[in-house]
Design an enzyme around this catalytic site. Structure first.
Site, mmCIF file in Angstrom:
data_model
loop_
_atom_site.group_PDB
_atom_site.id
_atom_site.type_symbol
_atom_site.label_atom_id
_atom_site.label_comp_id
_atom_site.label_asym_id
_atom_site.label_seq_id
_atom_site.Cartn_x
_atom_site.Cartn_y
_atom_site.Cartn_z
ATOM 1 N N ASP A 68 71.063 42.606 61.689
ATOM 2 C CA ASP A 68 71.484 41.203 61.591
ATOM 3 C C ASP A 68 72.152 40.993 60.231
ATOM 4 O O ASP A 68 72.593 41.959 59.583
ATOM 5 C CB ASP A 68 70.237 40.309 61.791
ATOM 6 C CG ASP A 68 70.562 38.962 62.399
ATOM 7 O OD1 ASP A 68 71.105 38.116 61.667
ATOM 8 O OD2 ASP A 68 70.276 38.749 63.589
ATOM 9 N N LYS A 144 76.410 40.663 67.661
ATOM 10 C CA LYS A 144 75.820 39.314 67.676
ATOM 11 C C LYS A 144 76.756 38.424 66.874
ATOM 12 O O LYS A 144 77.104 38.741 65.728
ATOM 13 C CB LYS A 144 74.426 39.348 67.048
ATOM 14 C CG LYS A 144 73.794 37.972 66.854
ATOM 15 C CD LYS A 144 72.355 38.099 66.376
ATOM 16 C CE LYS A 144 71.784 36.750 65.947
ATOM 17 N NZ LYS A 144 70.403 36.869 65.464
ATOM 18 N N ASP A 146 77.665 34.655 65.384
ATOM 19 C CA ASP A 146 76.957 33.439 64.986
ATOM 20 C C ASP A 146 77.899 32.235 64.868
ATOM 21 O O ASP A 146 79.115 32.342 65.045
ATOM 22 C CB ASP A 146 76.230 33.714 63.657
ATOM 23 C CG ASP A 146 74.963 32.891 63.510
ATOM 24 O OD1 ASP A 146 74.764 31.942 64.274
ATOM 25 O OD2 ASP A 146 74.182 33.196 62.581
ATOM 26 N N GLU A 182 74.756 30.600 69.384
ATOM 27 C CA GLU A 182 75.320 29.267 69.139
ATOM 28 C C GLU A 182 74.213 28.214 69.099
ATOM 29 O O GLU A 182 74.496 27.017 69.075
ATOM 30 C CB GLU A 182 76.378 29.006 70.211
ATOM 31 C CG GLU A 182 77.305 27.862 70.006
ATOM 32 C CD GLU A 182 76.901 26.672 70.848
ATOM 33 O OE1 GLU A 182 77.552 25.628 70.743
ATOM 34 O OE2 GLU A 182 75.911 26.772 71.613
ATOM 35 N N TRP A 183 72.968 28.692 69.090
ATOM 36 C CA TRP A 183 71.762 27.860 68.887
ATOM 37 C C TRP A 183 71.551 26.768 69.946
ATOM 38 O O TRP A 183 70.818 25.810 69.696
ATOM 39 C CB TRP A 183 71.780 27.196 67.507
ATOM 40 C CG TRP A 183 72.266 28.013 66.365
ATOM 41 C CD1 TRP A 183 71.931 29.303 66.091
ATOM 42 C CD2 TRP A 183 73.179 27.619 65.330
ATOM 43 N NE1 TRP A 183 72.575 29.734 64.960
ATOM 44 C CE2 TRP A 183 73.342 28.715 64.470
ATOM 45 C CE3 TRP A 183 73.855 26.438 65.060
ATOM 46 C CZ2 TRP A 183 74.169 28.668 63.349
ATOM 47 C CZ3 TRP A 183 74.674 26.386 63.937
ATOM 48 C CH2 TRP A 183 74.818 27.487 63.103
ATOM 49 N N GLY A 184 72.242 26.858 71.084
ATOM 50 C CA GLY A 184 72.047 25.833 72.110
ATOM 51 C C GLY A 184 72.834 24.554 71.862
ATOM 52 O O GLY A 184 72.746 23.615 72.649
ATOM 53 N N ARG A 200 72.245 32.289 72.941
ATOM 54 C CA ARG A 200 71.055 31.592 72.449
ATOM 55 C C ARG A 200 71.017 30.162 72.979
ATOM 56 O O ARG A 200 72.052 29.512 73.120
ATOM 57 C CB ARG A 200 71.070 31.601 70.930
ATOM 58 C CG ARG A 200 70.628 32.944 70.329
ATOM 59 C CD ARG A 200 69.130 32.975 70.077
ATOM 60 N NE ARG A 200 68.822 31.899 69.161
ATOM 61 C CZ ARG A 200 68.986 31.975 67.832
ATOM 62 N NH1 ARG A 200 69.401 33.083 67.266
ATOM 63 N NH2 ARG A 200 68.699 30.941 67.077
ATOM 64 N N ASP A 204 66.686 28.719 65.586
ATOM 65 C CA ASP A 204 65.934 29.949 65.329
ATOM 66 C C ASP A 204 64.436 29.769 65.545
ATOM 67 O O ASP A 204 63.844 28.779 65.123
ATOM 68 C CB ASP A 204 66.116 30.388 63.869
ATOM 69 C CG ASP A 204 67.518 30.860 63.591
ATOM 70 O OD1 ASP A 204 68.414 30.654 64.441
ATOM 71 O OD2 ASP A 204 67.720 31.428 62.507
HETATM 72 C C1 GAL Z 1 71.261 32.296 62.238
HETATM 73 C C2 GAL Z 1 70.859 32.991 63.524
HETATM 74 C C3 GAL Z 1 69.732 33.937 63.211
HETATM 75 C C4 GAL Z 1 70.174 34.927 62.170
HETATM 76 C C5 GAL Z 1 70.695 34.195 60.931
HETATM 77 C C6 GAL Z 1 71.305 35.135 59.912
HETATM 78 O O1 GAL Z 1 72.307 31.424 62.453
HETATM 79 O O2 GAL Z 1 70.502 32.037 64.479
HETATM 80 O O3 GAL Z 1 69.292 34.586 64.397
HETATM 81 O O4 GAL Z 1 71.164 35.743 62.715
HETATM 82 O O5 GAL Z 1 71.678 33.254 61.282
HETATM 83 O O6 GAL Z 1 71.846 34.447 58.832
#
Ligand code: GAL
Length: 402
Positions: A68, A144, A146, A182-184, A200, A204
């Site tokens: 990640d 992945k 974001d 995209e957090w929903g 997503r 988180d």
């Molecule tokens: C968030 C994401 C997490 C992780 C994080 C890293 O936006 O939802 O799963 O990837 O960023 O900064």
């Protein structure tokens, strides 16, 4: 490193899709974020790679090693290419991918659809084509993507930003699993399936069973989904409305597992894992494998629970409102190949006696059916109802043969 000319030519020539065949069942693996945040390096990753094998996790199905936030440098190369963090990954990604592949695993990286990632590293906005080719040239199998981005993340629709990268990945001609993060926001269950192999559906997760640390939305259709800090049960709650969108080829992603992270009891960890599995979420371990307790490893490697997740029908359980009691007892049920699955969750912090009649679940069960409870591994013979004493936050998981 620049992508090779051969790859560029291949990309232009094929223009084909990596295809939904990559996601016929939800993806499984390990991701660095929950335990390491951005603090890991090549030797940490080599260690984790080896642990995926020696702990039996690869054999149980966890075949992706996902890096990640943190693998990439704070800036691009002078000529504008993504590069690994020059201190923590001085050898770049290619040798890492080769090592991971030599163990029979796949490698994933993380990026962003705006100008910056959430950790202010370079995002791919305006560089989609080039970055996709770079990933392919490194041998990356999973991306992945974001939603932080800065300006571009807010001013350009996610459908546009995430589609651009989908197309770029497809044009590389390499099969790269595309995990949309995209957090929903903007309810991606209505459009994400056409873009990512998974997407997503909430902010988180945090290593907490009940208490939120920043996740104001209690339902899926809510305009302030929060960016991070959702408990296990709040993510489960949102799935009541949207589990119906789960389909082979593109999975709603309930976020990485917190099994083995923090101080959840074993019952909480089992409930968390059972729901992620039965709701067909990707199963991505977030625990630090170097310090994982045996009790958590046993949860994560329960073959019967994993089989629910990887079932060939790809159908999620749904919330059975009529037999559930808000705040006290949750019953979820669904179909698996050759039968059904029923989850009975004691939402109370103390034990409860429960009785659930199988004919009330809308599964068409009229006669006693053969049932096995998957956590205990015990067969219950032929039953038409479940009468049981459930511990605090315990979930019984029945697999019913028809
Ligand atoms: C968030 C994401 C997490 C992780 C994080 C890293 O936006 O939802 O799963 O990837 O960023 O900064």
């Amino acid at each position: 490193m620049k992508p090779s000319l051969t790859l560029l030519t291949l990309a232009i020539a094929t223009g084909t899709t990596a295809g939904a065949k990559l996601a016929q069942t939800p993806q499984m693996g390990f991701n660095t974020w929950n335990s390491f945040k951005a603090n890991y390096n090549e030797s940490t990753i080599n260690h984790i790679t080896d642990l995926l094998l020696s702990l039996g996790l690869k054999d149980a199905g966890y075949n992706h090693l996902l890096l990640d936030e943190g693998w990439s440098d704070m800036s691009r190369t002078a000529d504008g290419y993504l590069q690994s963090n020059q201190t923590t990954f001085p050898n770049g990604i290619t040798p890492l991918a080769e090592r991971v592949h030599s163990k029979g695993l796949k490698l994933g990286l993380y990026g962003d659809s705006g100008i910056l990632t959430c950790g202010f590293r370079p995002g791919s906005w305006g560089y989609e084509e080039r970055d996709a080719l770079t990933l392919a040239s490194w041998g990356v199998d999973y991306w992945k993507y974001d939603n932080c981005g800065g300006f571009q993340a807010m001013s350009n629709a996610p459908q546009e930003r995430f589609s651009l990268m989908r197309d770029a990945l497809e044009r590389t001609g390499r099969e790269i699993f595309y995990s949309v993060c995209e957090w929903g926001f903007q309810f991606p269950w209505h459009w994400g399936g056409g873009i990512g192999h998974s997407y997503r559906m909430s902010g988180d997760i945090t290593a907490s069973f009940i208490n939120e640390t920043g996740c104001p939305c209690k339902t899926a259709y809510c305009l302030n989904t929060g960016y991070a800090g959702c408990s296990v049960t709040s993510i489960m709650r949102k799935m009541r409305e949207i589990s119906v969108y789960q389909k082979p080829g593109h999975w709603l992603d309930m976020d990485m597992l917190e099994v083995g992270v923090g101080d959840m009891t074993v019952n909480m960890q089992k409930t968390h894992f059972a729901f992620w599995a039965a709701l067909k979420s990707p199963l991505i371990i977030g625990a630090d494998l170097r310090t994982l307790k045996n009790e958590s490893l046993e949860v994560l490697t329960n073959r019967d629970i994993i089989a629910l997740n990887q079932d060939s029908l790809g159908k999620p359980v749904h919330f059975v409102e009529d037999v559930s009691v808000e705040g006290s007892l949750q019953v979820w049920a669904g179909e698996v190949k050759g039968g059904n699955v029923v989850l009975i969750f004691n939402e109370k912090s103390y034990p409860q006696e429960v009785e659930v009649s199988l004919k009330d679940l809308g599964l068409g069960i009229e006669r006693p059916v053969r049932a096995k409870e998957l956590w205990s591994g015990k067969s219950w013979g032929k039953i038409d109802s479940v009468e049981a004493s459930l511990g605090a936050y315990q979930t019984l998981v029945f697999r019913i043969s028809r």
